[in-house]
Write a protein that holds these residues in place. Structure first.
Motif, PDB file in Angstrom:
ATOM      1  N   GLY A  84      19.695  20.935   9.848  1.00  0.00           N
ATOM      2  CA  GLY A  84      18.367  20.812   9.252  1.00  0.00           C
ATOM      3  C   GLY A  84      17.942  19.379   9.076  1.00  0.00           C
ATOM      4  O   GLY A  84      18.757  18.508   8.778  1.00  0.00           O
ATOM      5  N   GLU A  85      16.669  19.192   9.251  1.00  0.00           N
ATOM      6  CA  GLU A  85      16.015  17.877   9.124  1.00  0.00           C
ATOM      7  C   GLU A  85      15.670  17.639   7.649  1.00  0.00           C
ATOM      8  O   GLU A  85      14.854  18.366   7.072  1.00  0.00           O
ATOM      9  CB  GLU A  85      14.757  17.900   9.999  1.00  0.00           C
ATOM     10  N   LEU A  86      16.293  16.659   7.036  1.00  0.00           N
ATOM     11  CA  LEU A  86      16.063  16.422   5.607  1.00  0.00           C
ATOM     12  C   LEU A  86      14.730  15.723   5.332  1.00  0.00           C
ATOM     13  O   LEU A  86      14.353  15.541   4.179  1.00  0.00           O
ATOM     14  CB  LEU A  86      17.220  15.618   5.018  1.00  0.00           C
TER      15      LEU A  86
ATOM     16  N   VAL B 176      12.759  -0.603   0.195  1.00  0.00           N
ATOM     17  CA  VAL B 176      12.548   0.847   0.164  1.00  0.00           C
ATOM     18  C   VAL B 176      13.905   1.558   0.118  1.00  0.00           C
ATOM     19  O   VAL B 176      14.109   2.504  -0.650  1.00  0.00           O
ATOM     20  CB  VAL B 176      11.726   1.307   1.379  1.00  0.00           C
ATOM     21  N   TYR B 177      14.828   1.076   0.929  1.00  0.00           N
ATOM     22  CA  TYR B 177      16.174   1.664   0.952  1.00  0.00           C
ATOM     23  C   TYR B 177      16.897   1.395  -0.360  1.00  0.00           C
ATOM     24  O   TYR B 177      17.452   2.314  -0.975  1.00  0.00           O
ATOM     25  CB  TYR B 177      16.953   1.068   2.127  1.00  0.00           C
ATOM     26  N   SER B 178      16.907   0.142  -0.807  1.00  0.00           N
ATOM     27  CA  SER B 178      17.695  -0.182  -2.002  1.00  0.00           C
ATOM     28  C   SER B 178      17.133   0.497  -3.246  1.00  0.00           C
ATOM     29  O   SER B 178      17.901   0.955  -4.104  1.00  0.00           O
ATOM     30  CB  SER B 178      17.810  -1.700  -2.200  1.00  0.00           C
TER      31      SER B 178
ATOM     32  N   GLN C 210      30.985  -0.315   9.682  1.00  0.00           N
ATOM     33  CA  GLN C 210      30.468  -0.300  11.054  1.00  0.00           C
ATOM     34  C   GLN C 210      30.093   1.120  11.465  1.00  0.00           C
ATOM     35  O   GLN C 210      30.926   1.899  11.928  1.00  0.00           O
ATOM     36  CB  GLN C 210      31.524  -0.889  11.994  1.00  0.00           C
ATOM     37  N   THR C 211      28.824   1.435  11.272  1.00  0.00           N
ATOM     38  CA  THR C 211      28.264   2.731  11.677  1.00  0.00           C
ATOM     39  C   THR C 211      26.915   2.436  12.315  1.00  0.00           C
ATOM     40  O   THR C 211      26.469   1.282  12.355  1.00  0.00           O
ATOM     41  CB  THR C 211      28.034   3.637  10.453  1.00  0.00           C
ATOM     42  N   ASP C 212      26.235   3.492  12.746  1.00  0.00           N
ATOM     43  CA  ASP C 212      24.886   3.290  13.290  1.00  0.00           C
ATOM     44  C   ASP C 212      23.995   2.631  12.232  1.00  0.00           C
ATOM     45  O   ASP C 212      23.204   1.747  12.537  1.00  0.00           O
ATOM     46  CB  ASP C 212      24.291   4.629  13.727  1.00  0.00           C
TER      47      ASP C 212
END
Ligand SMILES: NC(=O)c1ccc[n+]([C@@H]2O[C@H](COP(=O)([O-])OP(=O)(O)OC[C@H]3O[C@@H](n4cnc5c(N)ncnc54)[C@H](OP(=O)(O)O)[C@@H]3O)[C@@H](O)[C@H]2O)c1
Length: 233
Positions: A62-64, A153-155, A188-190
């Protein structure tokens, strides 16, 4: 070694990156796993890795980013052979890098839908069952990101996750539904990128700690996976 046999964990965003490590790490403790990602075919690698463990698996796709997608995840996870005992809210997206002075509301809404609203909806869906059964572990992924206004926005979405986790923990005080939030470290991830400090595997065993807490253990707390980087897996 503490085991999680007969428990079921939903790990959102377990098709790759940190969530995949968490899925495999929990399976190593005997926990049954509900794997999640947007597309079924993206779950093959995680499911193949889970075959190494004597655990059951189920799938929720599912797309969150949409309410319908979140509802689909809840419906499919609820159809697993066992109830969600451990909710690992790992899936999240990075924000578009942009001046904090010009970020538009659409970007705030996009990131908050995935990183905050979807996470809260999953808690609302599965925490009542945990309460009824007298056992639950909810772990929400946060971040140590600091002083990067272009990624506000992320933080800020992660700051919301922190506060929500503490408030949810207070709701369940004394009921053995433990709600904690975990900073995995810069990996180290996308999402973390190639220049991140540590390989993704180093998130274990630390990421398992809030899932392995004894009954009525700490709740509403911050955990850092990197604090446990040198522990034996
Ligand atoms: N990597 C780091 O350095 C770092 C640092 C601090 C915190 N974190 C946090 O750790 C968590 C995992 O990060 P990661 O680095 O492993 O990220 P990642 O490699 O980008 O993986 C993200 C996971 O989330 C899923 N996902 C992404 N967008 C989604 C959406 N719209 N709907 C449903 N699922 C979606 C992806 O699944 P599909 O693409 O297959 O659908 C994938 O499994 C996140 O909460 C992140 O904020 C990471």
């Amino acid at each position: 070694m503490k085991m999680l046999e007969n428990k079921w964990a939903l790990v959102t965003g377990s098709s790759r990156g940190i969530g995949q490590q968490i899925a495999w790490g929990l399976a190593g403790r005997g926990c049954n796993i509900i794997v999640h990602g947007r597309e079924r075919q993206n779950l093959d690698a995680t499911l193949a890795g889970l075959k190494a463990y004597p655990v059951q698996t189920a799938i929720a796709t599912g797309e969150l980013a949409s309410a319908a997608g979140v509802a689909q995840v809840i419906e499919q996870a609820s159809a697993a052979p066992g109830p969600v005992d451990i909710l690992y809210n790992n899936a999240a997206v990075q924000a578009r890098s942009e001046s904090i002075l010009t970020i538009d509301q659409a970007e705030w809404n996009r990131v908050f839908q995935i990183n905050v609203w979807a996470l809260m909806a999953l808690c609302q869906a599965f925490a009542p069952g945990m309460r009824a059964r007298g056992y639950g572990r909810i772990i929400n992924l946060t971040s140590g990101i600091a002083d990067q206004p272009n990624l506000a926005v992320y933080s800020v979405s992660k700051a919301a996750v922190d506060k929500y986790s503490r408030d949810l923990a207070a709701e369940f005080k004394g009921e053995n539904v433990l709600v904690n939030y975990l900073d995995p470290g810069w990996l180290q991830t996308d999402l973390g990128g190639k220049n991140a400090w540590f390989p993704v595997e180093t998130v274990l065993p630390g990421a398992l700690v809030p899932a392995l807490l004894e009954d009525n253990g700490p709740t509403g707390r911050f955990f850092s996976a990197m604090d446990f980087k040198y522990l034996e897996k």
